[in-house]
Scaffold this motif. Structure first.
Motif, PDB file in Angstrom:
ATOM      1  N   CYS A  67      -0.875   4.840   1.844  1.00 28.71           N
ATOM      2  CA  CYS A  67      -0.801   6.231   1.388  1.00 28.71           C
ATOM      3  C   CYS A  67      -1.465   6.432   0.034  1.00 28.71           C
ATOM      4  O   CYS A  67      -1.376   7.521  -0.545  1.00 28.71           O
ATOM      5  CB  CYS A  67       0.650   6.711   1.356  1.00 28.71           C
ATOM      6  SG  CYS A  67       1.685   5.892   0.130  1.00 28.71           S
ATOM      7  N   LEU A  68      -2.146   5.390  -0.480  1.00 22.34           N
ATOM      8  CA  LEU A  68      -2.801   5.505  -1.779  1.00 22.34           C
ATOM      9  C   LEU A  68      -4.317   5.432  -1.618  1.00 22.34           C
ATOM     10  O   LEU A  68      -4.827   4.690  -0.781  1.00 22.34           O
ATOM     11  CB  LEU A  68      -2.337   4.386  -2.716  1.00 22.34           C
ATOM     12  CG  LEU A  68      -0.848   4.381  -3.070  1.00 22.34           C
ATOM     13  CD1 LEU A  68      -0.512   3.150  -3.902  1.00 22.34           C
ATOM     14  CD2 LEU A  68      -0.439   5.653  -3.797  1.00 22.34           C
ATOM     15  N   ASN A  69      -5.010   6.211  -2.437  1.00 24.75           N
ATOM     16  CA  ASN A  69      -6.473   6.227  -2.373  1.00 24.75           C
ATOM     17  C   ASN A  69      -7.016   6.589  -3.746  1.00 24.75           C
ATOM     18  O   ASN A  69      -7.077   7.759  -4.116  1.00 24.75           O
ATOM     19  CB  ASN A  69      -6.945   7.239  -1.327  1.00 24.75           C
ATOM     20  CG  ASN A  69      -8.441   7.175  -1.096  1.00 24.75           C
ATOM     21  OD1 ASN A  69      -9.096   6.212  -1.492  1.00 24.75           O
ATOM     22  ND2 ASN A  69      -8.995   8.194  -0.464  1.00 24.75           N
ATOM     23  N   HIS A  70      -7.365   5.558  -4.515  1.00 19.95           N
ATOM     24  CA  HIS A  70      -7.832   5.765  -5.888  1.00 19.95           C
ATOM     25  C   HIS A  70      -8.809   4.652  -6.241  1.00 19.95           C
ATOM     26  O   HIS A  70      -8.620   3.503  -5.819  1.00 19.95           O
ATOM     27  CB  HIS A  70      -6.638   5.751  -6.862  1.00 19.95           C
ATOM     28  CG  HIS A  70      -7.014   6.076  -8.269  1.00 19.95           C
ATOM     29  ND1 HIS A  70      -7.462   5.117  -9.159  1.00 19.95           N
ATOM     30  CD2 HIS A  70      -7.019   7.257  -8.945  1.00 19.95           C
ATOM     31  CE1 HIS A  70      -7.718   5.689 -10.324  1.00 19.95           C
ATOM     32  NE2 HIS A  70      -7.458   6.986 -10.220  1.00 19.95           N
TER      33      HIS A  70
ATOM     34  N   TYR B  61      -2.495   8.310 -11.626  1.00 23.17           N
ATOM     35  CA  TYR B  61      -2.494   8.636 -10.190  1.00 23.17           C
ATOM     36  C   TYR B  61      -1.192   8.191  -9.527  1.00 23.17           C
ATOM     37  O   TYR B  61      -0.565   8.965  -8.784  1.00 23.17           O
ATOM     38  CB  TYR B  61      -3.687   7.959  -9.515  1.00 23.17           C
ATOM     39  CG  TYR B  61      -3.661   8.026  -8.009  1.00 23.17           C
ATOM     40  CD1 TYR B  61      -3.958   9.205  -7.335  1.00 23.17           C
ATOM     41  CD2 TYR B  61      -3.324   6.895  -7.254  1.00 23.17           C
ATOM     42  CE1 TYR B  61      -3.924   9.258  -5.945  1.00 23.17           C
ATOM     43  CE2 TYR B  61      -3.297   6.945  -5.872  1.00 23.17           C
ATOM     44  CZ  TYR B  61      -3.595   8.130  -5.221  1.00 23.17           C
ATOM     45  OH  TYR B  61      -3.553   8.181  -3.847  1.00 23.17           O
ATOM     46  N   LEU B  62      -0.769   6.952  -9.786  1.00 26.76           N
ATOM     47  CA  LEU B  62       0.466   6.457  -9.178  1.00 26.76           C
ATOM     48  C   LEU B  62       1.656   7.316  -9.594  1.00 26.76           C
ATOM     49  O   LEU B  62       2.542   7.599  -8.778  1.00 26.76           O
ATOM     50  CB  LEU B  62       0.703   4.997  -9.571  1.00 26.76           C
ATOM     51  CG  LEU B  62      -0.274   3.970  -8.991  1.00 26.76           C
ATOM     52  CD1 LEU B  62       0.110   2.563  -9.450  1.00 26.76           C
ATOM     53  CD2 LEU B  62      -0.322   4.020  -7.472  1.00 26.76           C
TER      54      LEU B  62
ATOM     55  N   HIS C  71       1.678  10.480 -10.307  1.00 27.44           N
ATOM     56  CA  HIS C  71       1.665  11.755  -9.576  1.00 27.44           C
ATOM     57  C   HIS C  71       1.915  11.565  -8.081  1.00 27.44           C
ATOM     58  O   HIS C  71       2.293  12.528  -7.397  1.00 27.44           O
ATOM     59  CB  HIS C  71       0.351  12.491  -9.830  1.00 27.44           C
ATOM     60  CG  HIS C  71       0.341  13.205 -11.143  1.00 27.44           C
ATOM     61  ND1 HIS C  71       0.797  14.490 -11.295  1.00 27.44           N
ATOM     62  CD2 HIS C  71      -0.022  12.799 -12.390  1.00 27.44           C
ATOM     63  CE1 HIS C  71       0.700  14.858 -12.554  1.00 27.44           C
ATOM     64  NE2 HIS C  71       0.216  13.849 -13.251  1.00 27.44           N
ATOM     65  N   GLU C  72       1.732  10.345  -7.588  1.00 26.50           N
ATOM     66  CA  GLU C  72       2.072  10.048  -6.195  1.00 26.50           C
ATOM     67  C   GLU C  72       3.525   9.602  -6.056  1.00 26.50           C
ATOM     68  O   GLU C  72       3.982   9.310  -4.949  1.00 26.50           O
ATOM     69  CB  GLU C  72       1.142   8.954  -5.647  1.00 26.50           C
ATOM     70  CG  GLU C  72      -0.307   9.394  -5.492  1.00 26.50           C
ATOM     71  CD  GLU C  72      -0.457  10.547  -4.506  1.00 26.50           C
ATOM     72  OE1 GLU C  72       0.052  10.426  -3.373  1.00 26.50           O
ATOM     73  OE2 GLU C  72      -1.075  11.567  -4.874  1.00 26.50           O
TER      74      GLU C  72
ATOM     75  N   VAL D 155       4.922   6.811  -7.304  1.00 25.07           N
ATOM     76  CA  VAL D 155       4.982   5.371  -7.036  1.00 25.07           C
ATOM     77  C   VAL D 155       5.046   4.602  -8.348  1.00 25.07           C
ATOM     78  O   VAL D 155       4.307   4.901  -9.297  1.00 25.07           O
ATOM     79  CB  VAL D 155       3.752   4.909  -6.224  1.00 25.07           C
ATOM     80  CG1 VAL D 155       3.702   3.384  -6.116  1.00 25.07           C
ATOM     81  CG2 VAL D 155       3.755   5.543  -4.837  1.00 25.07           C
TER      82      VAL D 155
ATOM     83  N   PRO E 221       8.610   3.729  -4.233  1.00 28.92           N
ATOM     84  CA  PRO E 221       8.761   5.103  -4.715  1.00 28.92           C
ATOM     85  C   PRO E 221       9.682   5.137  -5.918  1.00 28.92           C
ATOM     86  O   PRO E 221      10.622   4.354  -6.035  1.00 28.92           O
ATOM     87  CB  PRO E 221       9.385   5.832  -3.515  1.00 28.92           C
ATOM     88  CG  PRO E 221       9.001   5.008  -2.327  1.00 28.92           C
ATOM     89  CD  PRO E 221       8.971   3.591  -2.814  1.00 28.92           C
TER      90      PRO E 221
ATOM     91  N   HIS F 268       8.517   5.424 -14.124  1.00 28.43           N
ATOM     92  CA  HIS F 268       7.088   5.314 -14.404  1.00 28.43           C
ATOM     93  C   HIS F 268       6.837   4.740 -15.791  1.00 28.43           C
ATOM     94  O   HIS F 268       5.832   4.048 -16.007  1.00 28.43           O
ATOM     95  CB  HIS F 268       6.423   6.688 -14.289  1.00 28.43           C
ATOM     96  CG  HIS F 268       6.500   7.283 -12.924  1.00 28.43           C
ATOM     97  ND1 HIS F 268       5.868   6.718 -11.840  1.00 28.43           N
ATOM     98  CD2 HIS F 268       7.132   8.392 -12.464  1.00 28.43           C
ATOM     99  CE1 HIS F 268       6.108   7.458 -10.762  1.00 28.43           C
ATOM    100  NE2 HIS F 268       6.874   8.470 -11.117  1.00 28.43           N
TER     101      HIS F 268
END
Length: 283
Positions: free
Chosen positions: A71-74, A130-131, A133-134, A136, A162, A194
């Motif tokens: 589910c991650l794409n960065h 990014y993580l 905001h996702e 994670v 999560p 986080h």
């Protein structure tokens, strides 16, 4: 007997995957550079060690990493291409990133010069932004989990989860010298969140800037009782202050990833520009 499958270059790891050479690993996995016939490209295969195939927690970790990466794409996070958790040798097929890991680079050459260090901080901050905001938490940000590609990439999401699950943890998770205080003693030192990854970023950047760790390995979890080691005199004051802010004991005192990126950008802009034959190379 060592816990390994005894593979050698040229052996078949799984259908369509041919081992090239071992590239490391850890307690649960051995890692191989391999050729993927379907992709017709080199990949990295994380292969569960024989002694962990029937260990429920190891299988759960494999599936957690699959779930996270799917589910991650960065650009700053390693990509997953395939997996098979039911194979005789359960495995993940991951992006092959051209570059050494940060830990081996520091061990071989010492601290990073600013023209490498500042972009590294920006790229890792981007990935952590990014993580965040996702929703994670990586929970294991450390030099050996950073591949110095272009850009640098975070790897090994085997303990990532999560943020809701991270906040509920009641046991330690991470790698000793790179664990935020709240990761060492969840509940007693704060809640894992986080901000815990920002502590890992600070400890990683400290080692990259200094060539040595902010906290020694022994006694365990020095970060609970002592201050970080002094940074070398050649580390610019503003950069040192930013790194130490990430290592604040109180999670609420640590900067956000975007704050770190915003502070690093002008430092990078102020670096001397490269010149060729007397002419300045403009950007």
């Amino acid at each position: 007997m060592s816990d390994t499958w005894g593979l050698a270059g040229g052996d078949t790891i799984a259908p369509g995957l041919t081992a090239v050479r071992a590239v490391g690993g850890g307690e649960v996995y051995e890692a191989w550079l391999a050729f993927d016939e379907r992709l017709h490209a080199p990949v990295v295969v994380k292969l569960m060690r024989p002694g962990h195939v029937d260990v429920e927690s190891s299988r759960t970790g494999l599936l957690r990493e699959v779930e996270m990466l799917s589910c991650l794409n960065h650009p700053g996070v390693v990509r997953l291409f395939a997996y098979d958790d039911e194979a005789e040798r359960p495995y993940l097929v991951l992006e092959n990133i051209d570059g050494p890991n940060l830990s081996s680079l520091i061990s071989k050459h010492g601290y990073l010069p600013l023209h490498q260090l500042l972009p590294l901080g920006l790229e890792l901050s981007s990935a952590l932004h990014y993580l965040r905001h996702e929703g994670v938490c990586h929970l294991d940000v450390k030099p050996s989990n950073v591949i110095m590609g272009a850009p640098a990439k975070l790897i090994d999401l085997s303990v990532a989860m999560p943020v809701v699950e991270a906040r509920a943890l009641d046991h330690p998770v991470g790698s000793d010298e790179y664990m935020a205080p709240e990761q060492c003693l969840p509940g007693e030192q704060g809640t894992i969140d986080h901000a815990s990854d920002m502590w890992g970023l600070g400890a990683t950047m400290f080692r990259a800037a200094a060539g040595y760790r902010a906290f020694d390995r022994e006694p365990r979890w020095q970060q609970l009782t002592t201050d970080p080691a002094p940074l070398p005199h050649f580390v610019p004051t503003a950069l040192g202050d930013l790194i130490l802010a990430c290592l604040a004991p109180d999670p609420t005192d640590r900067p956000l990833p975007s704050d770190v990126a915003g502070a690093l950008e002008p430092m990078l802009e102020r670096l001397p520009q490269a010149r060729l034959s007397g002419f300045k190379i403009s950007r």
